[in-house]
Design an enzyme around this catalytic site. Sequence first.
Site, PDB file in Angstrom:
ATOM      1  CB  CYS A  18       3.096   0.175  -7.130  1.00 37.13           C
ATOM      2  SG  CYS A  18       3.368  -1.577  -7.185  1.00 37.13           S
ATOM      3  CD  GLU A  60       7.202  -5.636  -2.147  1.00 38.86           C
ATOM      4  OE1 GLU A  60       7.331  -4.660  -3.040  1.00 38.86           O
ATOM      5  OE2 GLU A  60       7.474  -6.756  -2.004  1.00 38.86           O
ATOM      6  NE  ARG A  84      -1.784   7.562   4.146  1.00 35.32           N
ATOM      7  CZ  ARG A  84      -2.777   6.046   5.050  1.00 35.32           C
ATOM      8  NH1 ARG A  84      -2.616   5.722   6.272  1.00 35.32           N
ATOM      9  NH2 ARG A  84      -3.110   5.771   3.925  1.00 35.32           N
ATOM     10  N   GLY A 125       2.354   1.770   5.472  1.00 36.57           N
ATOM     11  CA  GLY A 125       3.858   1.538   5.187  1.00 36.57           C
ATOM     12  C   GLY A 125       4.741   1.872   6.961  1.00 36.57           C
ATOM     13  N   GLY A 141       0.773  -0.747  -0.442  1.00 34.61           N
ATOM     14  CA  GLY A 141      -0.229   0.250  -0.145  1.00 34.61           C
ATOM     15  C   GLY A 141       0.687   1.272  -0.001  1.00 34.61           C
ATOM     16  CB  SER A 142       0.157   4.756   0.716  1.00 36.14           C
ATOM     17  OG  SER A 142      -0.523   4.191   1.704  1.00 36.14           O
TER      18      SER A 142
HETATM   19  P1  NAD Z   1      -3.596   2.439   1.453  1.00 32.48           P
HETATM   20  O1  NAD Z   1      -2.220   2.322   1.829  1.00 32.48           O
HETATM   21  O2  NAD Z   1      -4.139   3.252   1.764  1.00 32.48           O
HETATM   22  O3  NAD Z   1      -4.403   1.361   2.300  1.00 32.48           O
HETATM   23  C1  NAD Z   1      -3.609  -0.209   1.443  1.00 32.48           C
HETATM   24  C2  NAD Z   1      -4.283  -1.638   2.220  1.00 32.48           C
HETATM   25  O4  NAD Z   1      -3.379  -0.916   3.768  1.00 32.48           O
HETATM   26  C3  NAD Z   1      -5.221  -1.559   3.129  1.00 32.48           C
HETATM   27  O5  NAD Z   1      -6.036  -2.514   2.845  1.00 32.48           O
HETATM   28  C4  NAD Z   1      -5.993  -0.633   3.900  1.00 32.48           C
HETATM   29  O6  NAD Z   1      -6.840  -0.875   4.700  1.00 32.48           O
HETATM   30  C5  NAD Z   1      -4.571  -1.547   4.795  1.00 32.48           C
HETATM   31  N1  NAD Z   1      -4.366  -0.137   5.816  1.00 32.48           N
HETATM   32  C6  NAD Z   1      -3.783   1.094   5.703  1.00 32.48           C
HETATM   33  N2  NAD Z   1      -3.845   1.770   6.877  1.00 32.48           N
HETATM   34  C7  NAD Z   1      -4.054   0.814   8.133  1.00 32.48           C
HETATM   35  C8  NAD Z   1      -3.646   0.281   9.217  1.00 32.48           C
HETATM   36  N3  NAD Z   1      -2.723   1.064  10.281  1.00 32.48           N
HETATM   37  N4  NAD Z   1      -2.873  -0.881   9.967  1.00 32.48           N
HETATM   38  C9  NAD Z   1      -3.708  -2.327   8.924  1.00 32.48           C
HETATM   39  N5  NAD Z   1      -3.823  -2.394   7.360  1.00 32.48           N
HETATM   40  C10 NAD Z   1      -3.548  -0.322   6.916  1.00 32.48           C
HETATM   41  O7  NAD Z   1      -3.240   2.364   0.206  1.00 32.48           O
HETATM   42  P2  NAD Z   1      -4.172   2.056  -1.353  1.00 32.48           P
HETATM   43  O8  NAD Z   1      -4.722   2.919  -1.556  1.00 32.48           O
HETATM   44  O9  NAD Z   1      -5.159   0.561  -1.004  1.00 32.48           O
HETATM   45  O10 NAD Z   1      -3.805   1.899  -2.693  1.00 32.48           O
HETATM   46  C11 NAD Z   1      -2.550   2.238  -3.717  1.00 32.48           C
HETATM   47  C12 NAD Z   1      -0.506   2.389  -2.928  1.00 32.48           C
HETATM   48  O11 NAD Z   1      -1.001   1.097  -2.754  1.00 32.48           O
HETATM   49  C13 NAD Z   1      -0.182   3.053  -3.748  1.00 32.48           C
HETATM   50  O12 NAD Z   1       0.690   3.664  -2.902  1.00 32.48           O
HETATM   51  C14 NAD Z   1       0.817   2.125  -4.403  1.00 32.48           C
HETATM   52  O13 NAD Z   1       2.223   2.853  -5.236  1.00 32.48           O
HETATM   53  C15 NAD Z   1       0.971   1.343  -3.294  1.00 32.48           C
HETATM   54  N6  NAD Z   1       0.767   0.057  -4.207  1.00 32.48           N
HETATM   55  C16 NAD Z   1       1.983  -0.489  -3.718  1.00 32.48           C
HETATM   56  C17 NAD Z   1       2.555  -2.093  -3.799  1.00 32.48           C
HETATM   57  C18 NAD Z   1       3.915  -2.491  -4.098  1.00 32.48           C
HETATM   58  O14 NAD Z   1       4.251  -3.494  -4.425  1.00 32.48           O
HETATM   59  N7  NAD Z   1       5.356  -1.937  -3.987  1.00 32.48           N
HETATM   60  C19 NAD Z   1       1.091  -2.763  -5.015  1.00 32.48           C
HETATM   61  C20 NAD Z   1       0.181  -2.279  -5.018  1.00 32.48           C
HETATM   62  C21 NAD Z   1       0.549  -0.607  -4.555  1.00 32.48           C
END
Ligand code: NAD
Length: 515
Positions: free
Chosen positions: A300, A266, A247, A249, A244-245
């Site tokens: 990503c 990731e 933030r 991470g 995910g983002s």
């Molecule tokens: P996001 O960070 O909003 O959410 C990702 C996941 O994290 C969701 O399931 C969310 O519910 C969970 N989450 C958020 N806060 C949390 C917490 N405090 N505790 C536990 N879980 C939590 O991201 P998004 O908008 O779904 O996806 C887009 C982002 O993901 C972009 O930044 C993109 O670059 C990144 N991404 C990275 C990769 C990679 O392999 N590097 C792959 C796909 C997406």
Amino acid sequence: MSTTILSDLDIFSDPRVTDAKAAGDGYIVSENPATGEAIAAVKLQSRANYDTAVEKAMRVQTQWRMLPAPKRGEIVRQIGNAFREHEQTLGELVTLEMGKIKAEGVGEIVECIDIADFAVGLSRQLYGLTMHSERPQHRMYEQWHPMGTIGIITAFNFPAAVWAWNAMVAAVCGNAMIWKPSLMTPLTAIAMTNIVHDVMQKQDVFRPSGCDPRDVFGLVIGTDGEVGEPMINDRRLPLISATGSCRMGRVVGQAVAGRLGRTLLELGGNNAIIVMPDADMELTVRGVLFGAVGTAGQRCTSTRRLFCHSSVVDDVVTRLRAAYKSVPIGDPLESGTLMGPLISADAVQQMTAALQTAQQQGCEILCGGVNGIARFADAGGHFVEPTIVRVPKGSDPDIAREETFAPILYVFEFDDLDAAMRQHNAVSQGLSSAIFTDSVRSAERFLSHGGSDCGIANVNIGTSGAEIGGAFGGEKDTGGGRESGSDSWKSYMRRQTCTINWGNDLPLAQGIEFG
Ligand code: NAD
């Protein structure tokens, strides 16, 4: 259309899914981003549901880990075949729920099949090394054990493949798992899990006593507060793989580190392509177009920055503007569409804000932009136009250092490759990178120590569209994790170094005499 996809996958018979209109509190509504309409409502699970799922997964894992790895691989082979059977329908569901075009939705399921195939082979290759002991009549070797039960958190933009990269490999490694998907794509998570559960239920080689074989692949759909936070703070889960983002991470990384657990992170990227004067222009434009416009800029690995040598920048921009104009935008399920919607109204708002900031920071919008977004104001879905932003020569606006999850391409101009690489690396993220050149020297400089600082570095290929065979991931704020191919399986196992004394004496290492 949506009902057909859902009924083909028998999702409506899943108690977690109900009619969107009937949904009240305690439900999340999955929306079609191309229309803004509700597809179905999904019951949110509570912290208590999460706890139960972890307990069940931990119980079944003690038996799953005892199944020989090649036998686990055989089950994963059947799972891959089940994905094959449903490839088109699952691909359409990804498209319906996430908004990427059908070719990419199906491509995502192909990735799931590929990683299942990879994991089958891997199940016979979980190798450890042997070492020569310094002590006589001693043998040393290392072996790899399953981690236990792990947590998998996934982002909305790859609602099936990111889980599959983790799940297929983790399963052959002997782990059970709990998946917490994005609340924007719960239906895909349910469909994938139902298919896997169907395979697990039919197993002859794995009939765990007192346990349900389906619990190897747990799924808990809940909010970050009810499920996400308990998961990252749960000492029972030795590994949290989170996508995910940046933030997210930071929160996950700190929580898991606080309990001395292991993470596989990731996170976001801010990927760039460098275009040299000797680049093949046709290849370059196609590579940039797919990288920047594909998945509506919601990968990503999407290309967000383009560094062009000053001798070719005008030519590249002219060709790109023409290519951007011809991109069919619309219903992602229609064949011929190349760009679907963004995931949400919020994502459109973030793109708008980024473009306004770019203008305030001296950049020029060459196509798309806020006007391109306004064109879709009454379209129902969350559509935008892909946008090219020209950055004034010599400047490095802050907005281009951020990842805006939308199809915005910032075009920079440079005279010297070293200077371009410095600017290329001067962002906090480090996921994917590419150079287009016909010069071996330029390519090798880009790939050398002083070149790209990213986890992925390509020559004459864009930044997105990685194959599963390589280790996938990035440096710096991208989190440092590696998953999918190569030796990424090691993240899902614990290494044990074993020394066996088969002699009659007890020599100590380093020649120490004691007693
Ligand atoms: P996001 O960070 O909003 O959410 C990702 C996941 O994290 C969701 O399931 C969310 O519910 C969970 N989450 C958020 N806060 C949390 C917490 N405090 N505790 C536990 N879980 C939590 O991201 P998004 O908008 O779904 O996806 C887009 C982002 O993901 C972009 O930044 C993109 O670059 C990144 N991404 C990275 C990769 C990679 O392999 N590097 C792959 C796909 C997406």
